[in-house]
Write an enzyme that holds these catalytic residues in place. Structure first.
Site, PDB file in Angstrom:
ATOM      1  N   PRO A  69       0.818  -1.220   0.000  1.00 37.94           N
ATOM      2  CA  PRO A  69       0.000   0.000   0.000  1.00 37.94           C
ATOM      3  C   PRO A  69       0.850   1.267   0.000  1.00 37.94           C
ATOM      4  CG  PRO A  69      -0.066  -1.069   2.150  1.00 37.94           C
ATOM      5  CD  PRO A  69       0.722  -1.974   1.256  1.00 37.94           C
ATOM      6  N   ASP A  70       0.331   2.363  -0.566  1.00 35.97           N
ATOM      7  CA  ASP A  70       1.046   3.643  -0.480  1.00 35.97           C
ATOM      8  C   ASP A  70       0.696   4.305   0.843  1.00 35.97           C
ATOM      9  OD1 ASP A  70      -1.480   4.625  -0.873  1.00 35.97           O
ATOM     10  OD2 ASP A  70      -1.053   5.681  -2.730  1.00 35.97           O
ATOM     11  N   PHE A  71       1.095   5.549   1.038  1.00 34.48           N
ATOM     12  CA  PHE A  71       0.787   6.263   2.281  1.00 34.48           C
ATOM     13  C   PHE A  71      -0.595   6.894   2.253  1.00 34.48           C
ATOM     14  CE2 PHE A  71       5.201   7.593   4.152  1.00 34.48           C
ATOM     15  CZ  PHE A  71       5.305   6.329   4.702  1.00 34.48           C
ATOM     16  N   ARG A  72      -0.834   7.682   1.172  1.00 36.39           N
ATOM     17  CA  ARG A  72      -1.917   8.652   1.269  1.00 36.39           C
ATOM     18  C   ARG A  72      -3.175   8.354   0.465  1.00 36.39           C
ATOM     19  NH1 ARG A  72       2.913  10.828   1.603  1.00 36.39           N
ATOM     20  NH2 ARG A  72       3.383  12.064   3.460  1.00 36.39           N
ATOM     21  N   ASN A 143      10.818   5.034  -2.712  1.00 35.60           N
ATOM     22  CA  ASN A 143      10.383   3.744  -2.193  1.00 35.60           C
ATOM     23  C   ASN A 143      11.510   3.005  -1.494  1.00 35.60           C
ATOM     24  OD1 ASN A 143       7.967   4.416  -3.205  1.00 35.60           O
ATOM     25  ND2 ASN A 143       8.032   3.058  -4.972  1.00 35.60           N
ATOM     26  N   ASP A 145      11.171  -0.357  -0.931  1.00 34.69           N
ATOM     27  CA  ASP A 145      10.854  -1.776  -1.140  1.00 34.69           C
ATOM     28  C   ASP A 145      11.864  -2.530  -2.003  1.00 34.69           C
ATOM     29  OD1 ASP A 145      10.251  -0.944  -3.780  1.00 34.69           O
ATOM     30  OD2 ASP A 145       8.153  -0.615  -3.277  1.00 34.69           O
ATOM     31  N   HIS A 162      15.035   7.817   0.124  1.00 36.81           N
ATOM     32  CA  HIS A 162      14.662   7.685   1.531  1.00 36.81           C
ATOM     33  C   HIS A 162      15.228   6.384   2.111  1.00 36.81           C
ATOM     34  CE1 HIS A 162      11.033  10.563   0.740  1.00 36.81           C
ATOM     35  NE2 HIS A 162      12.179  11.195   0.781  1.00 36.81           N
ATOM     36  N   CYS A 170      22.960  -0.847  13.439  1.00 36.68           N
ATOM     37  CA  CYS A 170      22.653  -0.815  14.873  1.00 36.68           C
ATOM     38  C   CYS A 170      22.542   0.646  15.316  1.00 36.68           C
ATOM     39  CB  CYS A 170      23.757  -1.531  15.660  1.00 36.68           C
ATOM     40  SG  CYS A 170      23.640  -1.232  17.434  1.00 36.68           S
ATOM     41  N   CYS A 194      21.693  -5.991  18.189  1.00 31.91           N
ATOM     42  CA  CYS A 194      23.062  -6.065  17.690  1.00 31.91           C
ATOM     43  C   CYS A 194      23.842  -7.171  18.418  1.00 31.91           C
ATOM     44  CB  CYS A 194      23.754  -4.717  17.911  1.00 31.91           C
ATOM     45  SG  CYS A 194      25.436  -4.679  17.297  1.00 31.91           S
TER      46      CYS A 194
HETATM   47  P1  CNA Z   1       2.021   8.882  -1.260  1.00 35.20           P
HETATM   48  O1  CNA Z   1       2.049  10.206  -0.598  1.00 35.20           O
HETATM   49  O2  CNA Z   1       1.219   7.799  -0.636  1.00 35.20           O
HETATM   50  O3  CNA Z   1       1.538   9.131  -2.765  1.00 35.20           O
HETATM   51  C1  CNA Z   1       1.267   8.076  -3.654  1.00 35.20           C
HETATM   52  C2  CNA Z   1       0.670   8.668  -4.916  1.00 35.20           C
HETATM   53  O4  CNA Z   1       0.496   7.634  -5.857  1.00 35.20           O
HETATM   54  C3  CNA Z   1      -0.707   9.306  -4.688  1.00 35.20           C
HETATM   55  O5  CNA Z   1      -0.821  10.495  -5.436  1.00 35.20           O
HETATM   56  C4  CNA Z   1      -1.666   8.237  -5.227  1.00 35.20           C
HETATM   57  O6  CNA Z   1      -2.874   8.810  -5.693  1.00 35.20           O
HETATM   58  C5  CNA Z   1      -0.840   7.674  -6.359  1.00 35.20           C
HETATM   59  N1  CNA Z   1      -1.189   6.308  -6.740  1.00 35.20           N
HETATM   60  C6  CNA Z   1      -1.498   5.257  -5.948  1.00 35.20           C
HETATM   61  N2  CNA Z   1      -1.740   4.160  -6.679  1.00 35.20           N
HETATM   62  C7  CNA Z   1      -1.575   4.519  -7.977  1.00 35.20           C
HETATM   63  C8  CNA Z   1      -1.682   3.836  -9.212  1.00 35.20           C
HETATM   64  N3  CNA Z   1      -1.971   2.527  -9.265  1.00 35.20           N
HETATM   65  N4  CNA Z   1      -1.487   4.523 -10.349  1.00 35.20           N
HETATM   66  C9  CNA Z   1      -1.165   5.841 -10.322  1.00 35.20           C
HETATM   67  N5  CNA Z   1      -1.054   6.546  -9.184  1.00 35.20           N
HETATM   68  C10 CNA Z   1      -1.233   5.885  -8.014  1.00 35.20           C
HETATM   69  O7  CNA Z   1       3.504   8.305  -1.440  1.00 35.20           O
HETATM   70  P2  CNA Z   1       4.810   9.080  -1.838  1.00 35.20           P
HETATM   71  O8  CNA Z   1       5.717   8.072  -2.412  1.00 35.20           O
HETATM   72  O9  CNA Z   1       4.548  10.304  -2.586  1.00 35.20           O
HETATM   73  O10 CNA Z   1       5.331   9.518  -0.387  1.00 35.20           O
HETATM   74  C11 CNA Z   1       6.626   9.367  -0.033  1.00 35.20           C
HETATM   75  C12 CNA Z   1       6.842   8.354   1.069  1.00 35.20           C
HETATM   76  C13 CNA Z   1       6.045   7.117   0.889  1.00 35.20           C
HETATM   77  C14 CNA Z   1       8.256   7.874   1.043  1.00 35.20           C
HETATM   78  O11 CNA Z   1       8.930   8.333   2.170  1.00 35.20           O
HETATM   79  C15 CNA Z   1       8.224   6.342   1.018  1.00 35.20           C
HETATM   80  O12 CNA Z   1       9.202   5.776   1.806  1.00 35.20           O
HETATM   81  C16 CNA Z   1       6.877   6.002   1.497  1.00 35.20           C
HETATM   82  N6  CNA Z   1       6.309   4.699   1.131  1.00 35.20           N
HETATM   83  C17 CNA Z   1       6.982   3.812   0.357  1.00 35.20           C
HETATM   84  C18 CNA Z   1       6.414   2.602   0.023  1.00 35.20           C
HETATM   85  C19 CNA Z   1       7.199   1.622  -0.827  1.00 35.20           C
HETATM   86  O13 CNA Z   1       8.401   1.544  -0.704  1.00 35.20           O
HETATM   87  N7  CNA Z   1       6.542   0.896  -1.707  1.00 35.20           N
HETATM   88  C20 CNA Z   1       5.131   2.286   0.474  1.00 35.20           C
HETATM   89  C21 CNA Z   1       4.458   3.227   1.273  1.00 35.20           C
HETATM   90  C22 CNA Z   1       5.057   4.423   1.600  1.00 35.20           C
END
Ligand code: CNA
Length: 322
Positions: A69-72, A143, A145, A162, A170, A194
């Site tokens: 999942p994403d964050f927002r 990301n 991941d 990030h 550690c 550690c």
């Molecule tokens: P965010 O703020 O959650 O933004 C994600 C964006 O992607 C939003 O605008 C969504 O509408 C859009 N989105 C989601 N799904 C889709 C899709 N299928 N197609 C097109 N657009 C989509 O996340 P950001 O990356 O902007 O925020 C930065 C943070 C999130 C970083 O510090 C990361 O470490 C952190 N993060 C990373 C992961 C990962 O590594 N996969 C997961 C969750 C959070």
């Protein structure tokens, strides 16, 4: 006779003025015609070699299709699903002060997100295609991941802005570990400690709120001014300073946003710095910003096709050993 002559002079003057007006009009229409690029024109440009220094800025949205999942995102985003962790505020899960006192919520999440459980998506493979076609300057991802690595983006082409789960340190004695060294503990829901200093928690090298960014992040200072195309995918651009990097490419550099919602439009992020203006998609004087709104995986498959890389993409998928 004199009257007729002066009438002729007046008429000629009028014609000349009309001609001048026509020329001025066609010049201004020419200016309007040097208009903004589009999703399609950019793909065409890649196909015919017009872009050779492409920079990618990516975020959590590109990995949603692999199950992370994403964050927002409303409803599905991590920030809306943190109730089980009992946090004082959502960001606490990535807050270094909070982590040192209460590491369990982070490690519960880490268990879910640990590398090895997820596969790269078409967007990650697209980065690899850019690299294989020698037009990739660098991938800047937020990301953690490690899916860009799994898709074969080489270390010198990748900036994990990030940090990532790939290594760990550690927090007490700074001893370094590989992510495989602590995986067993994380999977057993045990806090990894550690083995040298015996007390420090081993924290994956993810940049938490309150920590400095990795050294490599600063590569942007020399990379971005050289870019001829910037592609931004799956990010809200709301985490700074990363989000502000869209302003660091030259004014002539085309910028393409591929996301399911518009972001950073006309300073919608409310940047305090007046130089940070955001994308100008909808403005008359836009000469460089393009967008493709919708699911980024679908969009990228269409883009790959328009770039003429469909065969190469299929070959790449076959060769991948996931
Ligand atoms: P965010 O703020 O959650 O933004 C994600 C964006 O992607 C939003 O605008 C969504 O509408 C859009 N989105 C989601 N799904 C889709 C899709 N299928 N197609 C097109 N657009 C989509 O996340 P950001 O990356 O902007 O925020 C930065 C943070 C999130 C970083 O510090 C990361 O470490 C952190 N993060 C990373 C992961 C990962 O590594 N996969 C997961 C969750 C959070």
């Amino acid at each position: 006779m004199k009257v007729r002559r002066s009438k002729r002079i007046r008429e000629r003057k009028r014609y000349e003025e009309q001609d001048l007006m026509k020329i001025t009009k066609s010049i201004s229409s020419l200016t309007i015609k040097s208009k903004a690029p589009t999703f399609k024109s950019i793909a065409k440009g890649i196909r015919n070699g017009s872009y050779r220094k492409i920079i990618i800025m990516a975020g959590a949205g590109i990995s949603v299709a692999s199950g992370i999942p994403d964050f927002r995102s409303p409803k599905t985003g991590l920030y809306n699903n943190l109730k089980k962790y009992n946090l004082p505020y959502p960001e606490a899960i990535f807050d270094i002060q909070y982590f040192v006192e209460k590491p369990q919520p982070f490690f519960t999440l880490a268990k879910e997100l640990y590398p090895g459980n997820f596969e790269p998506t078409p967007v990650h493979h697209f980065f690899r295609l850019l690299q294989d076609n020698n037009v990739l300057k660098r991938v800047y991802t937020q990301n953690i991941d490690t899916l860009e690595r799994r898709a074969g983006v080489l270390p010198h082409k990748l900036v994990e802005s990030h940090g990532s789960f790939a290594n760990a340190t550690c927090v007490n004695c700074s001893e370094e570990y590989d992510c495989e060294d602590i995986k067993k503990d994380v999977m057993k829901s045990k806090i990894p400690r550690c083995k040298y200093c015996k007390e420090g928690i081993i924290k994956p090298n993810i940049t938490f709120f309150g920590e400095g960014l990795p050294e490599k992040f600063w590569w942007y200072e020399s990379d971005f001014p050289k870019a001829d195309l910037l592609i931004v995918l799956g990010t809200s651009l709301s985490v700074l300073p990363f989000g502000s990097l869209i302003e660091k490419v030259p004014k002539t550099c085309h910028r393409l946003l591929i996301n399911n919602v518009e972001v950073a439009v006309n300073n919608s992020l409310g940047y305090k710095d007046p130089k940070l203006q955001g994308f100008k998609f909808n403005e008359k004087n836009n000469t460089r910003d393009a967008k493709k709104i919708g699911d980024c995986q679908k969009s990228i498959l269409e883009f790959i096709q328009m770039c003429g890389w469909e065969k190469q993409y299929k070959k790449l998928l076959k060769k991948s050993k996931y």
